[in-house]
Structures are given as structure tokens and as C-alpha cells.
Design a protein around this motif. Structure first.
Motif, PDB file in Angstrom:
ATOM      1  N   ARG A   8       0.838  -1.204   0.000  1.00  0.00           N
ATOM      2  CA  ARG A   8       0.000   0.000   0.000  1.00  0.00           C
ATOM      3  C   ARG A   8       0.866   1.245   0.000  1.00  0.00           C
ATOM      4  O   ARG A   8       1.899   1.289   0.640  1.00  0.00           O
ATOM      5  CB  ARG A   8      -0.862   0.016   1.274  1.00  0.00           C
ATOM      6  CG  ARG A   8      -2.337  -0.064   1.023  1.00  0.00           C
ATOM      7  CD  ARG A   8      -3.122  -0.289   2.299  1.00  0.00           C
ATOM      8  NE  ARG A   8      -2.818   0.629   3.367  1.00  0.00           N
ATOM      9  CZ  ARG A   8      -3.563   1.678   3.694  1.00  0.00           C
ATOM     10  NH1 ARG A   8      -4.648   1.950   3.032  1.00  0.00           N
ATOM     11  NH2 ARG A   8      -3.231   2.454   4.685  1.00  0.00           N
ATOM     12  N   GLU A   9       0.413   2.272  -0.710  1.00  0.00           N
ATOM     13  CA  GLU A   9       1.075   3.580  -0.726  1.00  0.00           C
ATOM     14  C   GLU A   9      -0.010   4.635  -0.579  1.00  0.00           C
ATOM     15  O   GLU A   9      -0.916   4.718  -1.399  1.00  0.00           O
ATOM     16  CB  GLU A   9       1.824   3.782  -2.043  1.00  0.00           C
ATOM     17  CG  GLU A   9       2.490   5.124  -2.182  1.00  0.00           C
ATOM     18  CD  GLU A   9       3.136   5.309  -3.555  1.00  0.00           C
ATOM     19  OE1 GLU A   9       3.290   6.472  -3.944  1.00  0.00           O
ATOM     20  OE2 GLU A   9       3.448   4.316  -4.226  1.00  0.00           O
ATOM     21  N   VAL A  10       0.063   5.416   0.506  1.00  0.00           N
ATOM     22  CA  VAL A  10      -0.956   6.432   0.782  1.00  0.00           C
ATOM     23  C   VAL A  10      -0.256   7.775   0.988  1.00  0.00           C
ATOM     24  O   VAL A  10       0.620   7.903   1.839  1.00  0.00           O
ATOM     25  CB  VAL A  10      -1.776   6.067   2.054  1.00  0.00           C
ATOM     26  CG1 VAL A  10      -2.805   7.151   2.346  1.00  0.00           C
ATOM     27  CG2 VAL A  10      -2.438   4.709   1.905  1.00  0.00           C
ATOM     28  N   TRP A  11      -0.679   8.770   0.198  1.00  0.00           N
ATOM     29  CA  TRP A  11      -0.140  10.117   0.336  1.00  0.00           C
ATOM     30  C   TRP A  11      -1.012  10.876   1.326  1.00  0.00           C
ATOM     31  O   TRP A  11      -2.233  10.879   1.214  1.00  0.00           O
ATOM     32  CB  TRP A  11      -0.141  10.822  -1.020  1.00  0.00           C
ATOM     33  CG  TRP A  11       0.851  10.241  -1.982  1.00  0.00           C
ATOM     34  CD1 TRP A  11       0.864   8.968  -2.466  1.00  0.00           C
ATOM     35  CD2 TRP A  11       1.950  10.897  -2.567  1.00  0.00           C
ATOM     36  NE1 TRP A  11       1.922   8.795  -3.323  1.00  0.00           N
ATOM     37  CE2 TRP A  11       2.607   9.972  -3.411  1.00  0.00           C
ATOM     38  CE3 TRP A  11       2.464  12.183  -2.475  1.00  0.00           C
ATOM     39  CZ2 TRP A  11       3.741  10.297  -4.143  1.00  0.00           C
ATOM     40  CZ3 TRP A  11       3.587  12.504  -3.213  1.00  0.00           C
ATOM     41  CH2 TRP A  11       4.227  11.568  -4.035  1.00  0.00           C
ATOM     42  N   VAL A  12      -0.390  11.518   2.306  1.00  0.00           N
ATOM     43  CA  VAL A  12      -1.109  12.237   3.358  1.00  0.00           C
ATOM     44  C   VAL A  12      -0.686  13.703   3.313  1.00  0.00           C
ATOM     45  O   VAL A  12       0.465  14.028   3.613  1.00  0.00           O
ATOM     46  CB  VAL A  12      -0.793  11.634   4.755  1.00  0.00           C
ATOM     47  CG1 VAL A  12      -1.568  12.364   5.836  1.00  0.00           C
ATOM     48  CG2 VAL A  12      -1.069  10.141   4.777  1.00  0.00           C
ATOM     49  N   GLN A  13      -1.629  14.567   2.937  1.00  0.00           N
ATOM     50  CA  GLN A  13      -1.335  15.998   2.859  1.00  0.00           C
ATOM     51  C   GLN A  13      -1.305  16.577   4.265  1.00  0.00           C
ATOM     52  O   GLN A  13      -2.196  16.314   5.073  1.00  0.00           O
ATOM     53  CB  GLN A  13      -2.395  16.692   2.017  1.00  0.00           C
ATOM     54  CG  GLN A  13      -2.000  18.052   1.539  1.00  0.00           C
ATOM     55  CD  GLN A  13      -2.977  18.567   0.487  1.00  0.00           C
ATOM     56  OE1 GLN A  13      -4.107  18.129   0.400  1.00  0.00           O
ATOM     57  NE2 GLN A  13      -2.515  19.523  -0.302  1.00  0.00           N
ATOM     58  N   LYS A  14      -0.253  17.352   4.569  1.00  0.00           N
ATOM     59  CA  LYS A  14      -0.105  17.908   5.918  1.00  0.00           C
ATOM     60  C   LYS A  14      -1.260  18.833   6.283  1.00  0.00           C
ATOM     61  O   LYS A  14      -1.789  18.783   7.369  1.00  0.00           O
ATOM     62  CB  LYS A  14       1.224  18.634   6.054  1.00  0.00           C
ATOM     63  CG  LYS A  14       2.393  17.679   6.132  1.00  0.00           C
ATOM     64  CD  LYS A  14       3.640  18.416   6.519  1.00  0.00           C
ATOM     65  CE  LYS A  14       4.723  17.422   6.868  1.00  0.00           C
ATOM     66  NZ  LYS A  14       5.883  18.044   7.414  1.00  0.00           N
ATOM     67  N   ASP A  15      -1.636  19.723   5.383  1.00  0.00           N
ATOM     68  CA  ASP A  15      -2.835  20.533   5.575  1.00  0.00           C
ATOM     69  C   ASP A  15      -3.398  20.857   4.196  1.00  0.00           C
ATOM     70  O   ASP A  15      -2.745  20.636   3.177  1.00  0.00           O
ATOM     71  CB  ASP A  15      -2.568  21.798   6.405  1.00  0.00           C
ATOM     72  CG  ASP A  15      -1.608  22.764   5.746  1.00  0.00           C
ATOM     73  OD1 ASP A  15      -1.900  23.227   4.629  1.00  0.00           O
ATOM     74  OD2 ASP A  15      -0.560  23.069   6.348  1.00  0.00           O
TER      75      ASP A  15
END
Length: 156
Positions: free
Chosen positions: A38-45
Motif C-alpha cells: 500500500r502507498e498512501v499520500w497524506v497531505q499535511k494541511d
């Protein structure tokens, strides 16, 4: 004759570059030693172009910690740099241009095969393995839960 010789040398150098420039992690993947889970991009804000990535890897055959770090190096240099910036996607009937993103941190979990057994956890940025802190443990636990949920939904 001299031009032919130069052409042959150029062709050999091109072949060496094509075959010899492959990242070590790509070779390990081709040999069936690991695969992305799995690869999930998480935007800081919401308005930020900086993101973190949660990465889960299945280790299918024995792998050293150094090889695991090679996989993270590969992602940082090859995968995370291709953000699709400038491409347009259809979003609700409107063409929206993808903005460039910068990965500032990668949290990675290496699992034994397709099980939930954790082999190693990494916090990785700028080519460095950063020591995992107590605060990071909750983050990794959350990732493990997300991985389990995703795994269960794929099985259905």
C-alpha cells in the motif's frame, strides 16, 4: 572505420547505461523479493504542497535492513518525484491541473510476506533513516490498522 568504431562504442555505452542504471531495489523487486502492499499520500494541511507517505511493503523472501533502506531510497528518488504535476484530471466534470507535491517524510512498514507480522518500521526522509520516537509508535499503529482494513476489504 573510425566513425563506425565510435558508433559501436556509443551503442555499448547506451546499453550499459540502460541495463546498469537500474536501481538495486528494482532488481530486488524483479527477483520477487519484495512488492508494494500500500502507498498512501497524506497531505499535511489542505493548502500545503508538502505531503507524507505511508508505505507498506511485503517482504516475500529474506531481505536485509540495508536492502529495505534501498527500497526506501528507490521510492524517494524514483517514485515520490513523479507527482504527475502539470497533468490534468477530470474532477467533477472540470479539468483540474495536478500541482507539484513534495514528500517530506515517509513512514514505512515492512511485513513478512502477506501476513501482518512486522519485520521493520522506518521513518525516512532526505535519504536518511530517522530514529522512531515514542510519538511515532501511535502513527505506526494507525498505519497497521489501516493496512489490516485494506487487506480485509481486498479479500471480500
Amino acid at each position: 572505420m573510425k566513425n563506425l568504431f565510435q558508433l559501436v562504442i556509443l551503442a555499448v555505452l547506451c546499453m550499459l547505461c540502460i541495463t546498469g542504471c537500474q536501481h538495486k531495489a528494482e532488481i530486488l523487486k524483479e527477483k520477487g523479493i519484495w512488492e508494494e502492499r500500500r502507498e498512501v499520500w497524506v497531505q499535511k494541511d489542505l493548502n500545503s504542497d508538502q505531503e507524507e507517505v505511508n508505505l507498506s511493503i511485503s517482504v516475500l523472501r529474506d531481505m536485509t535492513e540495508e536492502e529495505m533502506l534501498q527500497v526506501l531510497d528507490y521510492y524517494e528518488k524514483e517514485i515520490f518525484t513523479d507527482t504527475g504535476a502539470g497533468e490534468k484530471v477530470n474532477f467533477g466534470g472540470n479539468e483540474v491541473e495536478i500541482k507539484a507535491r513534495e514528500v517530506t517524510m515517509c513512514y514505512a512498514i515492512f511485513y513478512k510476506g502477506n501476513t501482518d507480522e512486522v519485520l521493520k518500521e522506518f521513518k525516512y526522509a532526505d535519504g536518511k533513516n530517522i530514529p522512531v520516537t515514542k510519538e511515532d509508535e501511535a502513527y505506526f499503529n494507525s498505519m497497521k490498522m489501516d493496512d489490516q482494513i485494506a487487506s480485509e476489504s481486498e479479500e471480500e
